[in-house]
Design a protein around this motif. Structure first.
Motif, PDB file in Angstrom:
ATOM      1  N   ILE A  23       0.371   6.871   4.473  1.00  0.00           N
ATOM      2  CA  ILE A  23       1.261   6.426   5.521  1.00  0.00           C
ATOM      3  C   ILE A  23       2.699   5.528   4.385  1.00  0.00           C
ATOM      4  O   ILE A  23       3.756   5.602   4.901  1.00  0.00           O
TER       5      ILE A  23
ATOM      6  N   SER B  16       0.280   5.836  -1.603  1.00  0.00           N
ATOM      7  CA  SER B  16      -0.588   6.763  -0.803  1.00  0.00           C
ATOM      8  C   SER B  16      -0.257   6.767   0.645  1.00  0.00           C
ATOM      9  O   SER B  16       0.240   5.697   1.299  1.00  0.00           O
TER      10      SER B  16
ATOM     11  N   VAL C 116      -3.932  10.219  11.510  1.00  0.00           N
ATOM     12  CA  VAL C 116      -2.965  10.724  10.421  1.00  0.00           C
ATOM     13  C   VAL C 116      -3.634  11.217   9.305  1.00  0.00           C
ATOM     14  O   VAL C 116      -4.549  10.574   8.802  1.00  0.00           O
TER      15      VAL C 116
ATOM     16  N   PRO D 286      -0.702   3.719  14.678  1.00  0.00           N
ATOM     17  CA  PRO D 286      -0.944   5.411  14.591  1.00  0.00           C
ATOM     18  C   PRO D 286      -2.535   5.581  15.254  1.00  0.00           C
ATOM     19  O   PRO D 286      -3.388   4.836  15.217  1.00  0.00           O
ATOM     20  N   GLY D 287      -2.724   6.787  15.689  1.00  0.00           N
ATOM     21  CA  GLY D 287      -3.764   7.502  15.916  1.00  0.00           C
ATOM     22  C   GLY D 287      -4.271   8.014  14.764  1.00  0.00           C
ATOM     23  O   GLY D 287      -4.058   7.507  13.568  1.00  0.00           O
TER      24      GLY D 287
ATOM     25  N   SER E 233      -0.599  -1.202  12.398  1.00  0.00           N
ATOM     26  CA  SER E 233      -1.924  -1.494  12.884  1.00  0.00           C
ATOM     27  C   SER E 233      -2.662  -0.124  13.335  1.00  0.00           C
ATOM     28  O   SER E 233      -2.926   0.597  12.391  1.00  0.00           O
TER      29      SER E 233
ATOM     30  N   ALA F 117      -1.136  -5.859  -6.534  1.00  0.00           N
ATOM     31  CA  ALA F 117      -1.773  -7.213  -6.108  1.00  0.00           C
ATOM     32  C   ALA F 117      -3.004  -6.548  -5.310  1.00  0.00           C
ATOM     33  O   ALA F 117      -2.881  -5.865  -4.181  1.00  0.00           O
ATOM     34  N   ASP F 118      -4.124  -7.431  -5.477  1.00  0.00           N
ATOM     35  CA  ASP F 118      -5.445  -7.165  -4.610  1.00  0.00           C
ATOM     36  C   ASP F 118      -5.102  -8.055  -3.226  1.00  0.00           C
ATOM     37  O   ASP F 118      -5.091  -9.219  -3.531  1.00  0.00           O
ATOM     38  N   LEU F 119      -4.730  -7.626  -2.101  1.00  0.00           N
ATOM     39  CA  LEU F 119      -4.554  -8.278  -1.035  1.00  0.00           C
ATOM     40  C   LEU F 119      -5.660  -8.854  -0.413  1.00  0.00           C
ATOM     41  O   LEU F 119      -5.690  -9.757   0.499  1.00  0.00           O
TER      42      LEU F 119
ATOM     43  N   GLY G 272       0.951  -1.135   0.007  1.00  0.00           N
ATOM     44  CA  GLY G 272       0.071   0.112   0.148  1.00  0.00           C
ATOM     45  C   GLY G 272       0.689   1.188   0.165  1.00  0.00           C
ATOM     46  O   GLY G 272       0.666   2.246   0.787  1.00  0.00           O
TER      47      GLY G 272
ATOM     48  N   LYS H  92      -7.406  -4.948  13.884  1.00  0.00           N
ATOM     49  CA  LYS H  92      -6.030  -4.172  14.491  1.00  0.00           C
ATOM     50  C   LYS H  92      -5.581  -5.050  15.641  1.00  0.00           C
ATOM     51  O   LYS H  92      -4.320  -5.054  15.702  1.00  0.00           O
TER      52      LYS H  92
ATOM     53  N   THR I 277      -8.543   9.371   5.865  1.00  0.00           N
ATOM     54  CA  THR I 277      -8.966  10.040   6.829  1.00  0.00           C
ATOM     55  C   THR I 277      -9.506  11.544   6.370  1.00  0.00           C
ATOM     56  O   THR I 277     -10.117  12.224   7.282  1.00  0.00           O
TER      57      THR I 277
ATOM     58  N   TYR J  16     -12.886  -3.050  12.606  1.00  0.00           N
ATOM     59  CA  TYR J  16     -11.912  -2.620  12.151  1.00  0.00           C
ATOM     60  C   TYR J  16     -10.834  -2.470  13.421  1.00  0.00           C
ATOM     61  O   TYR J  16      -9.745  -2.947  13.362  1.00  0.00           O
TER      62      TYR J  16
ATOM     63  N   ILE K 278      -7.658  -1.391   5.015  1.00  0.00           N
ATOM     64  CA  ILE K 278      -9.009  -0.956   4.819  1.00  0.00           C
ATOM     65  C   ILE K 278      -9.497  -0.570   6.145  1.00  0.00           C
ATOM     66  O   ILE K 278      -9.314  -1.301   7.014  1.00  0.00           O
TER      67      ILE K 278
ATOM     68  N   THR L 124      -4.304  11.266   5.980  1.00  0.00           N
ATOM     69  CA  THR L 124      -4.172  10.718   4.589  1.00  0.00           C
ATOM     70  C   THR L 124      -5.467  10.519   3.736  1.00  0.00           C
ATOM     71  O   THR L 124      -6.358  10.839   4.291  1.00  0.00           O
TER      72      THR L 124
ATOM     73  N   ASN M 297       1.563  -2.680   5.509  1.00  0.00           N
ATOM     74  CA  ASN M 297       0.974  -1.209   5.769  1.00  0.00           C
ATOM     75  C   ASN M 297      -0.527  -1.252   5.318  1.00  0.00           C
ATOM     76  O   ASN M 297      -1.566  -0.504   5.667  1.00  0.00           O
TER      77      ASN M 297
HETATM   78  P1  NAD Z   1      -4.675   4.898   2.495  1.00  0.00           P
HETATM   79  O1  NAD Z   1      -5.880   4.572   1.954  1.00  0.00           O
HETATM   80  O2  NAD Z   1      -4.003   6.422   1.930  1.00  0.00           O
HETATM   81  O3  NAD Z   1      -3.721   3.724   1.999  1.00  0.00           O
HETATM   82  C1  NAD Z   1      -4.185   2.440   2.227  1.00  0.00           C
HETATM   83  C2  NAD Z   1      -3.474   1.567   1.195  1.00  0.00           C
HETATM   84  O4  NAD Z   1      -3.691   0.250   1.153  1.00  0.00           O
HETATM   85  C3  NAD Z   1      -3.260   2.100  -0.353  1.00  0.00           C
HETATM   86  O5  NAD Z   1      -2.126   2.193  -0.892  1.00  0.00           O
HETATM   87  C4  NAD Z   1      -4.026   0.894  -0.864  1.00  0.00           C
HETATM   88  O6  NAD Z   1      -3.532   0.532  -2.234  1.00  0.00           O
HETATM   89  C5  NAD Z   1      -3.696  -0.240   0.084  1.00  0.00           C
HETATM   90  N1  NAD Z   1      -4.844  -1.309   0.139  1.00  0.00           N
HETATM   91  C6  NAD Z   1      -6.133  -1.130   0.600  1.00  0.00           C
HETATM   92  N2  NAD Z   1      -6.868  -2.241   0.356  1.00  0.00           N
HETATM   93  C7  NAD Z   1      -5.888  -3.283  -0.507  1.00  0.00           C
HETATM   94  C8  NAD Z   1      -6.114  -4.375  -1.153  1.00  0.00           C
HETATM   95  N3  NAD Z   1      -7.329  -5.119  -1.003  1.00  0.00           N
HETATM   96  N4  NAD Z   1      -4.989  -4.874  -1.732  1.00  0.00           N
HETATM   97  C9  NAD Z   1      -3.805  -4.213  -1.942  1.00  0.00           C
HETATM   98  N5  NAD Z   1      -3.840  -3.104  -1.168  1.00  0.00           N
HETATM   99  C10 NAD Z   1      -4.750  -2.463  -0.587  1.00  0.00           C
HETATM  100  O7  NAD Z   1      -4.650   4.881   3.998  1.00  0.00           O
HETATM  101  P2  NAD Z   1      -3.428   5.230   5.238  1.00  0.00           P
HETATM  102  O8  NAD Z   1      -4.364   6.193   6.148  1.00  0.00           O
HETATM  103  O9  NAD Z   1      -2.479   5.503   4.790  1.00  0.00           O
HETATM  104  O10 NAD Z   1      -3.432   3.741   5.674  1.00  0.00           O
HETATM  105  C11 NAD Z   1      -2.235   2.897   5.890  1.00  0.00           C
HETATM  106  C12 NAD Z   1      -2.219   2.082   7.115  1.00  0.00           C
HETATM  107  O11 NAD Z   1      -2.503   2.878   8.245  1.00  0.00           O
HETATM  108  C13 NAD Z   1      -3.773   1.124   6.867  1.00  0.00           C
HETATM  109  O12 NAD Z   1      -3.457   0.036   7.527  1.00  0.00           O
HETATM  110  C14 NAD Z   1      -4.695   1.832   8.172  1.00  0.00           C
HETATM  111  O13 NAD Z   1      -5.448   1.016   8.556  1.00  0.00           O
HETATM  112  C15 NAD Z   1      -3.293   2.369   9.090  1.00  0.00           C
HETATM  113  N6  NAD Z   1      -3.918   3.381   9.959  1.00  0.00           N
HETATM  114  C16 NAD Z   1      -4.230   4.660   9.379  1.00  0.00           C
HETATM  115  C17 NAD Z   1      -4.692   5.631  10.096  1.00  0.00           C
HETATM  116  C18 NAD Z   1      -5.042   7.019   9.846  1.00  0.00           C
HETATM  117  O14 NAD Z   1      -5.359   8.031  10.651  1.00  0.00           O
HETATM  118  N7  NAD Z   1      -4.733   7.166   8.486  1.00  0.00           N
HETATM  119  C19 NAD Z   1      -4.515   5.545  11.481  1.00  0.00           C
HETATM  120  C20 NAD Z   1      -4.224   4.301  12.094  1.00  0.00           C
HETATM  121  C21 NAD Z   1      -4.024   3.108  11.209  1.00  0.00           C
END
Ligand code: NAD
Length: 255
Positions: free
Chosen positions: A25, A23, A198, A195-196, A152, A66-68, A20, A170, A203, A166, A97, A200, A94
């Motif tokens: 994190i 975009s 972030v 993380p709390g 997580s 790759a779709d995970l 991931g 985590k 959010t 969710y 969803i 991105t 990382n």
């Molecule tokens: P984001 O939506 O910018 O990025 C998510 C990434 O996950 C994307 O690159 C996407 O391609 C990938 N992804 C999602 N579903 C997928 C799938 N089926 N197959 C392959 N890739 C897939 O979000 P983010 O905020 O950067 O989140 C990154 C991680 O941080 C996540 O695990 C999220 O749960 C965690 N997180 C985020 C926050 C926040 O506040 N942003 C807080 C705590 C944890």
């Protein structure tokens, strides 16, 4: 010596796969690791143009789609990365969803929601780790153990989060982190960042959460992805830390 079969270079560049990483994190972590000298394997579910542009921007980097949510594609991701780079030193799980569902709307948290979240947030990291284990063992040395970092959430540590499924997914990856830290040591270290909020794409529309962090957290704001990436780089560069779940919530848990 474990490194004998890897190649002819005495000190080949270490390889990091960040899932991931087109975009948010993941992209910040991947760029940071590239800046620190890693060869980075970028990955995402669908944004191939962005992924290929990132791979072009960093020497030796690759991009794999790759779709995970499909575990066969998760396995393929590892085999393609290891085949291309001939080694793997760091795996950052990382990709994830979310589902925003009020905690008291039990019927809205359907079995489908539970399965979707577990597939991507828990089972896919497990598949990636189990498929990558041999390559991570191979590139590990006593001075420089290989490393897995799971992203997580504070929702997996405290009774919080966008939805109960969710948060539970985590919490599960946090427990997987601790259990694997025990079973894969000392060759492979396993840690997590929780993380709390972030800033991105995930959010972008979470106004209530943003207000909560502004009003209640000691740091008075959400984190920037680069701040999580800095912590990731610290955990990855350690040669000793394992089994840690590092809460990065700007102190919200204190209030
Ligand atoms: P984001 O939506 O910018 O990025 C998510 C990434 O996950 C994307 O690159 C996407 O391609 C990938 N992804 C999602 N579903 C997928 C799938 N089926 N197959 C392959 N890739 C897939 O979000 P983010 O905020 O950067 O989140 C990154 C991680 O941080 C996540 O695990 C999220 O749960 C965690 N997180 C985020 C926050 C926040 O506040 N942003 C807080 C705590 C944890």
């Amino acid at each position: 010596m474990k490194n004998q079969s890897i190649g002819e270079e005495a000190n080949p560049k270490r390889v990091a796969l960040v899932t991931g990483s087109t975009s948010g994190i993941g992209m910040a972590i991947a760029k940071r690791l590239a800046d620190e000298g890693f060869t980075v394997a970028f990955h995402s579910r669908s944004s191939t143009t962005a992924g290929e542009a990132l791979a072009d921007a960093y020497p030796g980097a690759t991009y794999t789609q790759a779709d995970l949510s499909d575990q066969a594609q998760a396995s393929r991701l590892i085999s393609e990365v290891v085949k291309h780079h001939q080694r793997l030193d760091v795996l950052v799980n990382n990709a994830g969803i979310n589902a925003v569902i009020p905690h008291d709307s039990l019927k809205a948290a359907t079995t489908e929601v539970w399965r979707d979240l577990y597939e991507v947030n828990v089972i896919a990291p497990w598949t990636l780790i189990s498929e990558a284990e041999a390559a991570l063992q191979q590139s590990s040395s006593p001075d420089l153990p290989s490393c897995i970092l799971n992203i997580s959430s504070h929702a997996g540590v405290r009774p919080k989060g966008a939805s109960i499924p969710y948060a539970a997914s985590k919490a599960a990856i946090n427990q997987v982190t601790r259990l694997l830290a025990l079973s894969l040591a000392p060759d492979i270290r396993v840690n997590a960042i929780a993380p709390g909020l972030v800033d991105t794409p995930m959010t972008e529309s979470w106004e209530d959460a943003r207000r909560l962090w502004q009003e209640r957290s000691p740091m008075g704001r959400a984190a920037r992805p680069e701040e999580i990436a800095e912590l990731a780089a610290t955990l990855i560069s350690s040669t000793y830390l394992t089994g840690e779940i590092v809460l990065a919530d700007g102190g919200l848990n204190l209030t």
